[in-house]
Design an enzyme around this catalytic site. Structure first.
Site, PDB file in Angstrom:
ATOM      1  N   ALA A   1      -1.576  12.273  -5.640  1.00  0.00           N
ATOM      2  CA  ALA A   1      -2.287  11.719  -4.384  1.00  0.00           C
ATOM      3  C   ALA A   1      -2.960  12.919  -3.592  1.00  0.00           C
ATOM      4  O   ALA A   1      -3.922  12.705  -2.842  1.00  0.00           O
ATOM      5  CB  ALA A   1      -1.475  10.819  -3.692  1.00  0.00           C
TER       6      ALA A   1
ATOM      7  N   ARG B   1      -0.698   7.620  -5.854  1.00  0.00           N
ATOM      8  CA  ARG B   1      -0.608   8.310  -7.241  1.00  0.00           C
ATOM      9  C   ARG B   1      -0.692   6.994  -8.006  1.00  0.00           C
ATOM     10  O   ARG B   1      -1.310   6.876  -8.915  1.00  0.00           O
ATOM     11  CB  ARG B   1       0.541   9.129  -7.422  1.00  0.00           C
TER      12      ARG B   1
ATOM     13  N   PRO C   1      -5.062  -8.462  -5.615  1.00  0.00           N
ATOM     14  CA  PRO C   1      -6.023  -9.456  -6.255  1.00  0.00           C
ATOM     15  C   PRO C   1      -5.336 -10.402  -7.220  1.00  0.00           C
ATOM     16  O   PRO C   1      -4.532 -10.067  -8.034  1.00  0.00           O
ATOM     17  CB  PRO C   1      -6.761  -8.337  -7.350  1.00  0.00           C
ATOM     18  N   PRO C   2      -5.473 -11.686  -6.991  1.00  0.00           N
ATOM     19  CA  PRO C   2      -5.046 -12.910  -7.867  1.00  0.00           C
ATOM     20  C   PRO C   2      -5.510 -12.776  -9.376  1.00  0.00           C
ATOM     21  O   PRO C   2      -6.534 -12.366  -9.730  1.00  0.00           O
ATOM     22  CB  PRO C   2      -5.712 -14.169  -7.093  1.00  0.00           C
TER      23      PRO C   2
ATOM     24  N   TYR D   1       8.189   7.368   1.808  1.00  0.00           N
ATOM     25  CA  TYR D   1       9.258   6.885   0.867  1.00  0.00           C
ATOM     26  C   TYR D   1      10.635   6.940   1.413  1.00  0.00           C
ATOM     27  O   TYR D   1      11.243   7.922   1.424  1.00  0.00           O
ATOM     28  CB  TYR D   1       9.202   7.155  -0.391  1.00  0.00           C
TER      29      TYR D   1
ATOM     30  N   GLU E   1      -1.022  -6.974   3.770  1.00  0.00           N
ATOM     31  CA  GLU E   1      -1.467  -6.377   2.558  1.00  0.00           C
ATOM     32  C   GLU E   1      -1.731  -7.848   1.807  1.00  0.00           C
ATOM     33  O   GLU E   1      -0.985  -8.521   1.586  1.00  0.00           O
ATOM     34  CB  GLU E   1      -0.554  -5.659   1.791  1.00  0.00           C
TER      35      GLU E   1
ATOM     36  N   LYS F   1       0.378  16.015   1.926  1.00  0.00           N
ATOM     37  CA  LYS F   1      -0.563  14.968   1.793  1.00  0.00           C
ATOM     38  C   LYS F   1      -1.362  14.932   3.497  1.00  0.00           C
ATOM     39  O   LYS F   1      -2.520  14.816   3.555  1.00  0.00           O
ATOM     40  CB  LYS F   1       0.066  13.632   1.652  1.00  0.00           C
TER      41      LYS F   1
ATOM     42  N   THR G   1      -4.750  -4.099  -2.455  1.00  0.00           N
ATOM     43  CA  THR G   1      -4.033  -3.087  -3.561  1.00  0.00           C
ATOM     44  C   THR G   1      -4.964  -3.057  -4.942  1.00  0.00           C
ATOM     45  O   THR G   1      -5.995  -3.691  -4.813  1.00  0.00           O
ATOM     46  CB  THR G   1      -2.878  -3.808  -4.024  1.00  0.00           C
TER      47      THR G   1
END
Length: 627
Positions: A131, A111, A24-25, A153, A21, A173, A52
């Site tokens: 989601a 979400r 974005p910097p 989770y 993963e 989901k 992400t």
């Protein structure tokens, strides 16, 4: 390719896979550094990467750009995060359209967290609340184009700690179209495995991919664990506490702890590991190395083609490229990104007639002036230039203006010949040795499906002094098996090729398939590459102050020397292309550029005939002797 299919293959084969993963910097330099890191981490062999999505779409445009670059330029199968947080339907539509255009076929539907200025999550008007709603919308609009991942989770989430409620949400989901689950980070492996058993007992059968956070420093380990409400096993605390002030030792101990956790999951049938890299490589690589999941040197790697494939929407079937961009993959992708079709099977009229302009992203010389001067120094003579090329070939320099990456093992059979040419002032840009039917599984030269054989013609591209070019061309013309293209920066093309059509310099023969010819030489491409090659040299010159000896030297080469490529069409011949240069060298390499004279077999060559109006009979170029 859909991630669910990659995970199914890992389960069938019993060979675990891994993924990374990235996020974005915040700065432009950070973005470029991350692209470079993605490029290097590609070689570790991830099954996919994901990117992400900032809360409320705060980094949405950069996420879309990163997905495009990872998928199209770096050839990484990419999964784009997409959240409901503060996202109007129009934003979601735009994101999905951008992912589709980039060739991305995988979405992780979330979400998401509330933006920093909101304490609680709220759906925007016309947006999505859960989601689950996002999954249903993606399936309705795109059917099965996107493979949809969902979040799991094992240790609860911020606003819901009831495990039964979370399990019910997860089942909904998956039933709505989620085909794989990626979990929140954790360190309690026993709790995770018990949670997997509960998922299966509740009828959730899709692959579950554990989210793993490697340990970089002790402080970051504690901070991330606390932020995610992760339980830290006591034996982890006992192992890390004594070394917490030594970052290197923390990484070493952490490597062992995380690898132990991964081994236990694999032994229980978990065939995929997802690493939260935090845009860093070292700690993740250490864990993978400890697990023996990184290809070892000398181990065959699966390469469908001899060059890295793009996974862009319209490029997945592309299987032919010119050899000139062998060492500048990203530039080739950038200059052909607007083509409607890409060569598949043969290089023919299906391609666009024009290459993109030289001011496009990823084409010019990388790095700042200061960085490039530090890397290549301040050359003041042809000897200095030749030494730079030689040091690159010997592995002392990681790049040249014309080559983005270090020399590979492929060059080993011809390395000594290349070094010899450069020491004589003949500056090599690209090359490949001849290969006569090695197995497609060969560690160095192999590519394509198993059971095949691959072949190469010897190829050499180099910069040649204007006072040597005529002699060299005469020698080439005396060889029936040799063809060439030669051109100066502003000169006309010279060639003895029988036509403008393609000449395959790499091909493969595989069971049940037509002959594959993935690498070619042809006229239009060479002229496009010629402009880029001289532009790169000019960019290098411009790293140095105007009027400096270094700038004048490099500009003199770019403005007056010839770029020539030579193909020995007899693929049985191993040294024929190098034998052309016997006794050929530039004299007085230590002197100023304008004072160097060519030497052929120990003496100055006879005057040469005019070639396409470029040469005078006395060997001058535009009235001035420059070599």
């Amino acid at each position: 390719m859909h991630i669910k299919d990659k995970l199914a293959e890992a389960h069938r084969s019993g060979k675990p896979v891994f993924s990374f993963e990235f996020f974005p910097p915040k700065t432009a330099q950070g973005v470029q550094n991350l692209y470079d890191r993605m490029d290097r981490m590609h070689d570790l062999g991830p099954a996919f990467v994901d990117v992400t999505w900032g809360a409320g779409g705060s980094s949405s445009q950069l996420t879309c750009e990163m997905v495009h670059v990872a998928q199209t330029v770096h050839g990484l199968e990419t999964c784009m995060h997409l959240t409901c947080t503060d996202m109007a339907k129009e934003k979601v539509d735009h994101a999905l359209e951008e992912a589709h255009k980039a060739g991305c076929t995988n979405i992780l539907a979330l979400r998401g967290d509330p933006p920093r200025d909101n304490q609680k999550w709220q759906a925007v008007e016309g947006g999505f609340r859960y989601a689950l709603d996002l999954i249903k919308y993606i399936k309705e609009k795109y059917n099965n184009h996107f493979d949809i991942g969902v979040a799991g989770y094992p240790e609860g989430c911020d606003d819901e700690q009831d495990p039964d409620v979370l399990m019910s949400h997860l089942k909904q989901k998956v039933d709505a179209g989620g085909t794989f689950i990626v979990t929140q980070m954790f360190y309690d492996v026993d709790n995770f495995l018990a949670w997997v058993d509960k998922c299966r007992a509740n009828g959730i059968t899709v692959p579950i991919v554990p989210g793993i956070m490697p340990i970089h420093t002790h402080a970051a380990f504690l901070r991330r664990a606390n932020f995610s409400n992760c339980k830290i096993p006591q034996h982890w605390t006992d192992a890390l506490e004594p070394v917490k002030n030594d970052d290197a030792e923390v990484r070493e101990v952490g490597k062992g702890l995380v690898a132990e956790m991964c081994r236990k999951m694999i032994s229980h049938g978990i065939m995929a590991l997802h690493f939260y890299t935090m845009n860093l490589a070292q700690s993740t690589k250490m864990v993978l190395d400890e697990l023996g999941m990184i290809p070892k040197e000398g181990t065959p790697t699966k390469k469908p083609l001899p060059w890295r494939q793009s996974l862009g929407l319209s490029r997945r079937e592309e299987d032919v490229r010119p050899v000139f961009w062998k060492n500048r993959h990203k530039s080739y992708v950038a200059r052909t990104q607007d083509w409607d079709e890409f060569p598949n099977g043969r290089w023919g009229d299906s391609r666009s007639p024009a290459f993109g302009e030289l001011d496009a992203y990823n084409i010019g010389l990388k790095g700042t002036n200061e960085q490039n001067i530090k890397l290549w120094g301040k050359p003041e003579s042809l000897r200095d230039i030749a030494d730079i090329f030689t040091r690159f070939l010997e592995g002392e320099l990681k790049s040249l203006p014309w080559s983005e990456a270090p020399v590979t093992d492929e060059a080993a059979p011809i390395k000594n010949d290349l070094v010899d040419l450069n020491r004589r002032g003949l500056l090599t840009i690209t090359s490949q040795p001849s290969v006569n039917g090695v197995k497609s599984s060969d560690v160095v030269h192999g590519w394509g499906p198993p059971g095949g054989y691959v072949y190469q013609k010897a190829y050499l591209e180099l910069l040649v002094s204007p006072l040597l070019i005529a002699e060299l061309i005469e020698r080439i013309d005396r060889q029936e098996s040799m063809t060439f293209y030669a051109v100066a920066k502003d000169g006309e093309l010279q060639t003895n090729a029988p036509s403008d059509g393609p000449n395959a310099v790499t091909w493969g023969v595989f069971p049940g398939k037509e002959i594959v010819q993935p690498t070619i030489v042809e006229t239009i491409s060479f002229l496009a590459w010629k402009d880029e090659a001289f532009r790169l040299g000019t960019d290098w010159a411009n790293c140095h102050p105007a009027g400096s000896a270094s700038r004048q030297l490099i500009e003199g080469i770019m403005n007056n020397w010839y770029l020539i490529n030579i193909v020995d069409n007899d693929f049985h011949s191993t040294r024929g292309v190098f034998e052309l240069f016997e006794g050929l060298q530039v004299q007085n390499l230590n002197g100023p550029l304008s004072n160097s004279q060519p030497v052929v077999n120990g003496h100055n060559p006879r005057p040469v005939a005019e070639l396409n109006g470029t040469y005078q009979a006395n060997g001058n170029v535009h009235g001035e002797v420059l070599n």
